[in-house]
Structure formats: structure tokens, C-alpha cells
Scaffold this active site. Structure first.
Site, PDB file in Angstrom:
ATOM      1  N   ASP A 137       0.867  -1.172   0.000  1.00 15.03           N
ATOM      2  CA  ASP A 137       0.000   0.000   0.000  1.00 15.03           C
ATOM      3  C   ASP A 137       0.910   1.230   0.000  1.00 15.03           C
ATOM      4  OD1 ASP A 137      -2.364   1.631   0.400  1.00 15.03           O
ATOM      5  OD2 ASP A 137      -1.669   1.861   2.455  1.00 15.03           O
ATOM      6  N   ASP A 140      -1.591  -0.826   6.078  1.00 18.64           N
ATOM      7  CA  ASP A 140      -1.782  -0.339   7.448  1.00 18.64           C
ATOM      8  C   ASP A 140      -3.200   0.074   7.778  1.00 18.64           C
ATOM      9  OD1 ASP A 140      -1.824   2.088   5.937  1.00 18.64           O
ATOM     10  OD2 ASP A 140      -1.306   3.178   7.765  1.00 18.64           O
ATOM     11  N   ASP A 169      -7.131  -1.723   3.985  1.00 20.28           N
ATOM     12  CA  ASP A 169      -6.180  -2.770   3.615  1.00 20.28           C
ATOM     13  C   ASP A 169      -6.531  -4.128   4.223  1.00 20.28           C
ATOM     14  OD1 ASP A 169      -4.492  -1.095   2.104  1.00 20.28           O
ATOM     15  OD2 ASP A 169      -3.526  -0.370   3.920  1.00 20.28           O
TER      16      ASP A 169
END
Length: 623
Positions: free
Chosen positions: A308, A500, A504
Site C-alpha cells: 500500500d 496499514d 487494507d
């Protein structure tokens, strides 16, 4: 000594019987010595056989059948001393496994043992009350004495303090904090008593999250243990074949017993689980919680990694990049005025601006008549100056002489007006983590070349970050389901996903190995992940792969060490040059060799395990 006897009663009893047998034998009483030793050995064999039959009825064919056969064979051919040594080997092997597990899980268990139970709450009158940590509420003032563990997450109320965060981050140096900075539960207070304001309950604090993850990790059983079990049938068959051939060739049944004595497979049963427990402990020591042993095995074979962007590859919090004042204004003066106006704002950029002013030790004046226009900006009277801070379009409604500042990809701006005149622009950006590039380099060095960035941001912003990192494979403007579909569609597997946020959580669960940045990440991401990084070090993602590879290599090596040494000893015993007593003692040495080899998983390559401490927020602020 008493505690050891209580912990390992079978070992103690076997040693006692062996000593007694040797004394009786030394008195010339061979028949009573044989009777005592044989009766005890047969008792151990019955217990071992019962457990073996129980396992087989549950569908688990283990390799304790060899130990059972070896005890019976040595008793039947009159090698009763060797039978006692085998009993000692089996019970001692279990004791050694217990010792090795205690050592391997030392880092894990130490976290559980240090959980605070009591806290010192300060009431409105300043009186201290000792209360259970579970009773603390958000907003409570808590006093922490020198050397005590911080019971909950909070904000420092005193001017400064020093804290040992080694159990949380692996950082050995004390960390200095100033008033207003965040404190994490589980850290150890320094030489001065401090006060903090609780920002979370004990159940929701950092240390409790670590403890829960550790409990899950410690309770797991690694698949490599089942891998060792899969060797049971061929290893047992080979052992019986060698023993049978030795009996047939020599015509001596003692030869059969001598071969089975050194075929006792304690190393095979012990070394693999010890290695995996050691690997999990190695991770916990540096703030890397691996939830189960199976994850270590998958980490060892990762082929693709996806990251990410926001909060993972980047800091996740905008930092002041530059100040562009108009003529007549100095940078520090403009920043001081803006920070004063923004200190009461709830906008995400406000905290970064105030932090930048604090980092420069600039005075932040109290304000009067402050008001915030939602999604547009804030206006406040700072001293004698009317200061307006916000979006360009909103500032243009306040003044006429606004100058446009061109932004680069990934940048945000705050426009400023003072007393009805345009005063300048503050440029902010979500900076890369200081170790992001090094992390990608470490993954490539381990042969992982399929590295992706997945983000919901616009393509231009994603491309800017990717260019800085040297990443060519980027997927931008992704919804959570887009990330899941992309990860599921990757051909080179297993896939490791690092993220995080709440968004996600689905893709972390979809990947073979989900890695959550747990220091500031969401609870949903942490719960969905297989690995949780409890620090701000992205490089721990690469370290997780390294630990997985090291652990699996050492576990497999330990299994084969046990097999090879046992087979060599069986061949020697088949030649009739290894008496049963000597063979039993030699096999005990093999146990020690394989266990201590497995414990090597506790130690890692320093350049991967101990990495530079990330720069603080203040160090990342640049003009």
C-alpha cells in the site's frame, strides 16, 4: 534442584533407577539388577506404547514406535543397561525440548510476564489512587514512577521524559519525549516520575495488542512439525530393514537391538518445532510479531510483494516541505502565525504545521476569535493580526492579491492571508519512509523481483512516489475490492501484502502473507494480518522474509541432520562395532547436536535484524 525434579519427574526417576542398578550390579547381584532395570524399562515402554497407539487411532503415525521397539528389543536380549539409557534418552529428549522451547520463547514470554496490573491514578485534587489497570479510562491522569512500565497509551503531561521502548521497537537507546508527545504502553519509564493523560484503555493500548498477538504466536503449531511426522513411515521402515538385515547376516538378535537403539528418532521430533519457536522469538525481539509457524514457512517462499502507499511506503502524515512567503514576510514569522491559527483546527494538515513550528522552537501565540469554515479554512486573531489559512479558492474570497503556486505531484498547499493581504503559501507532502528504498532493495537481494504498489490515490501522485522508489509496477485509484482482485490474480505466488489501514484489511486477508504496519495501523488491519510490525520500520517487512527463510532452512537442516546421523549410526551398529550401551549414549549426543543446531534460528543476520531508527517527525520537517 527440587523444582527441576518436579518439572521432569521421569528423567529423575530414570536416573535414580540407573544409579541403583549400577550399585546393585557392582555388588555382584546381576540378576536383581537385571530385574529392576527390565521392570522399569518395560513400564516406560508400556506408557510409550499406549501413547503411540492412541496417536495411531487418531490418524497420526508417529516415529515413537522405534523407541518402543528399541526398549523391548534391548530388554529381551538382556541389554538392560542400554534399555535404561534409551528410557533416559526419550525422557531426556522431552526435557531438552522443554528447555529449548523456554529459551526460544524467552522474548515472547517476557512480554507476557511484564504486563502491568496496577496503576497510579491522579484525581482532581492531585491525590494518588492505586487502581487496577483495567479500571483506567480515556482522559485519566496517571503517574508513572521511575522504572515502572507505562500501563496505557497516553500523552506526556510533563515537560520531558526518557523511556526505554526496547520491548516494543527493539531500539536499545532510551527515547526522549517532550510535553504533548505520544507515549506507548509497555515502555519503561526512566529516572524521573512522569504524568500522562490516558489516550486509550488498557485493552486498546499498544502493549495489550502485542500481548494478544504473542499469545496467538506462542500457541501455534508449525506445519514443519507435520513435515517431520511425514518422515515417520519411510524412516521407520528403513530402520527395521537395516536392523533385520543385521540380524539375518549375523544370526545374532542382539544386533537387531543395537541398530534400533541408534534409530531412536528424538532429533527428528524435537529440532523442527524448536527452530520455528526460535524464529518467532527472533522476530518478537525486534518488534515483529509472527502469528503462527505456518506463516514463517510461507514467508520463506514469497515470490511477489505488494505495498500500500499511504502510511506504508509513505509516512501517512503530511510534512512541511517548503514555505513560500511574499516579500516582506520571513519564513519563521509566517509559520509562527499560521501555526497559531491552526492549533485549534481539526484539519489533517493543521497538526503537521503546528509540529513544524514546534520543531523550529517558534513561539505560538494564543489566539482570539478563532473560527473554522468546514472544508475551507480557519480564521483567527493572532495578537493584533487577523490571519486566514486555508484552500486557495477560499483565501481568494478574503483577499484580491493571491499568487498561484504550482505544486508537484503528491504535494498539498495551504494559502495564508494576514490583515487582508496575501502572505504566502505553505507546501506539504506525504514523504517517503526513510527506509522504503532500502526495503525494496533488500527484497530484490533475496530474489523477489515482483514488487508492486497499490493505492487509492490518483495516478499522478502514485507515479511520483513510484519514480522516487524506482518502482515500475503501480496500480492507482484502487478500491479495496480492486486490491483484492489484483492480489488474487498474481501468478507468482505466494504473495505478501503490506498495508496499514482499515481499507487494507481485506487484501491482507486475501494474500498468503498479510503484513500490517501495526504501530499506527488500524485494528482491522492488524487482525487480518499474519505478521504485525509493531514499529515504524518498513524494513521489518524484508526482515520478516529473511527470518522465514533462515528459520525454514535451519528447521529442514535440523531434520536432515537427525536423519543422516541416525542412519550412519545404524549402519555402524549393523556391523557389530557399536555396542548397545555406547550406541544409546551416542544417540543422546545426536539429540544435543540437532537441538542446538535448531536454536541457531534465534540468531539473525545483524544487518537485517537491527536497522537504523527511523527519523522522527521533527527530523523530517524541512523548509
Amino acid at each position: 534442584m527440587v523444582s527441576l525434579i518436579k518439572r521432569y519427574p521421569v528423567v529423575a526417576a530414570t536416573l535414580l533407577v540407573l544409579l541403583g542398578t549400577m550399585i546393585v550390579l557392582g555388588m555382584g547381584l546381576g540378576l536383581p539388577a537385571r530385574g529392576i532395570a527390565s521392570a522399569y524399562a518395560l513400564g516406560i515402554a508400556v506408557k510409550l506404547g499406549w501413547n503411540m497407539v492412541t496417536d495411531i487411532t487418531r490418524g497420526h503415525w508417529g516415529i515413537d514406535v522405534l523407541a518402543f521397539s528399541a526398549i523391548l528389543a534391548t530388554v529381551l536380549v538382556g541389554e538392560y543397561i542400554a534399555a535404561l539409557i534409551i528410557c533416559l534418552m526419550v525422557s531426556g529428549g522431552a526435557a531438552l525440548e522443554d528447555y529449548a522451547q523456554v529459551r526460544a520463547t524467552k522474548s515472547l514470554s517476557s512480554l507476557l510476564e511484564r504486563v502491568p496490573v496496577w496503576a497510579h491514578r491522579v484525581d482532581e485534587t492531585g491525590t494518588l489512587h492505586d487502581v487496577q489497570v483495567a479500571e483506567l479510562a480515556v482522559g485519566d491522569t496517571v503517574m508513572v514512577r521511575p522504572g515502572e512500565i507505562l500501563p496505557v497509551d497516553g500523552v506526556l503531561l510533563d515537560a520531558e521524559g526518557s523511556f526505554d521502548e526496547s520491548s516494543l521497537t527493539g531500539e536499545s537507546m532510551p527515547v526522549n519525549k517532550v510535553v504533548g508527545q505520544t507515549l506507548l504502553s509497555g515502555a519503561v519509564n526512566g529516572a524521573r516520575a512522569i504524568n500522562l493523560r490516558a489516550s486509550a484503555t488498557a485493552a486498546n493500548s499498544q502493549y495489550s495488542r502485542i500481548v494478544e498477538l504473542v499469545r496467538d504466536a506462542a500457541a501455534s503449531r508449525a506445519p514443519v512439525v507435520r513435515l517431520a511426522d511425514r518422515y515417520a513411515i519411510p524412516f521407520t521402515a528403513l530402520s527395521y530393514a537395516i536392523a533385520g538385515c543385521a540380524w539375518w547376516a549375523s544370526g545374532d538378535p542382539v544386533r537387531f537391538a543395537e541398530v534400533l537403539v541408534v534409530a531412536t528418532p528424538c532429533p527428528l521430533l524435537i529440532a523442527a518445532p524448536v527452530a520455528f519457536l526460535a524464529g518467532m522469538s527472533r522476530g518478537a525481539r525486534t518488534g515483529l510479531i509472527v502469528k503462527d509457524g505456518g506463516t514463517l514457512e510461507r514467508l520463506a517462499s514469497v515470490q511477489s510483494v505488494a505495498f500500500d502507499k499511504t502510511g506504508t511506503l509513505t509516512q501517512g502524515v503530511p510534512r512541511l516541505r517548503s514555505i513560500q512567503p511574499v516579500e516582506g514576510f520571513e519564513e519563521d514569522r509566517l509559520l509562527s502565525l499560521v501555526a497559531a491559527a491552526e492549533q485549534y483546527s481539526s484539519h489533517v494538515l493543521a497538526a503537521s504545521i503546528v509540529a513544524a513550528a514546534n520543531a523550529r522552537a517558534l513561539p505560538i501565540a494564543p489566539v482570539r476569535d478563532a473560527s473554522e469554515v468546514a472544508t475551507h479554512g480557519v480564521s483567527a486573531l493572532v495578537g493584533e493580526f487577523r490571519v486566514a489559512v486555508g484552500k486557495p479558492a477560499w483565501i481568494r474570497t478574503q483577499v484580491d492579491d493571491v499568487e498561484t503556486y504550482e505544486l508537484s505531484s503528491g504535494e498539498s498547499s495551504v494559502y495564508v492571508a494576514v490583515d487582508g493581504h496575501f502572505a504566502g503559501v505553505l507546501v506539504l507532502a506525504d514523504e517517503l519512509r526513510s527506509d522504503a528504498a532500502a526495503t525494496l532493495g533488500q527484497l530484490r537481494a533475496m530474489g523477489i523481483n515482483e514488487v508492486f504498489m497499490l493505492t487509492g490515490d490518483q495516478q499522478a501522485t502514485a507515479d511520483h512516489i513510484a519514480t522516487e522508489l524506482g518502482l515500475s509496477q503501480v496500480r492507482a485509484e484502487c478500491l479495496p475490492e480492486d486490491k483484492v482482485n489484483f492480489v488474487r490474480g498474481l501468478k507468482r505466488r505466494p504473495v505478501m501484502m503490506v498495508g496499514d489501514g482499515v481499507n487494507d484489511a481485506p487484501v491482507l486477508a486475501a494474500a498468503e502473507v498479510g503484513v500490517a504496519m501495526g504501530a499506527r495501523g488500524s485494528t482491522a488491519a492488524t487482525q487480518s494480518a499474519d505478521v504485525v510490525i509493531m514499529t515504524e520500520r518498513l524494513s521489518q517487512a524484508a526482515n520478516a522474509v529473511r527470518i522465514g527463510k533462515d528459520t525454514l532452512r535451519i528447521a529442514r537442516q535440523s531434520i536432515w541432520v537427525g536423519i543422516v546421523l541416525s542412519v550412519l549410526l545404524m549402519l555402524v551398529a549393523a556391523g557389530g562395532v557399536l555396542p548397545a550401551i555406547i550406541g544409546a549414549l551416542t544417540q543422546e549426543l545426536v539429540d544435543l547436536i540437532t537441538i542446538f543446531n535448531a536454536l541457531r534460528a534465534l540468531k539473525g543476520t545483524r544487518r537485517f535484524d537491527v536497522l537504523p531508527r527511523p527519523r522522527t517527525n521533527e527530523q523530517n520537517v524541512t523548509a
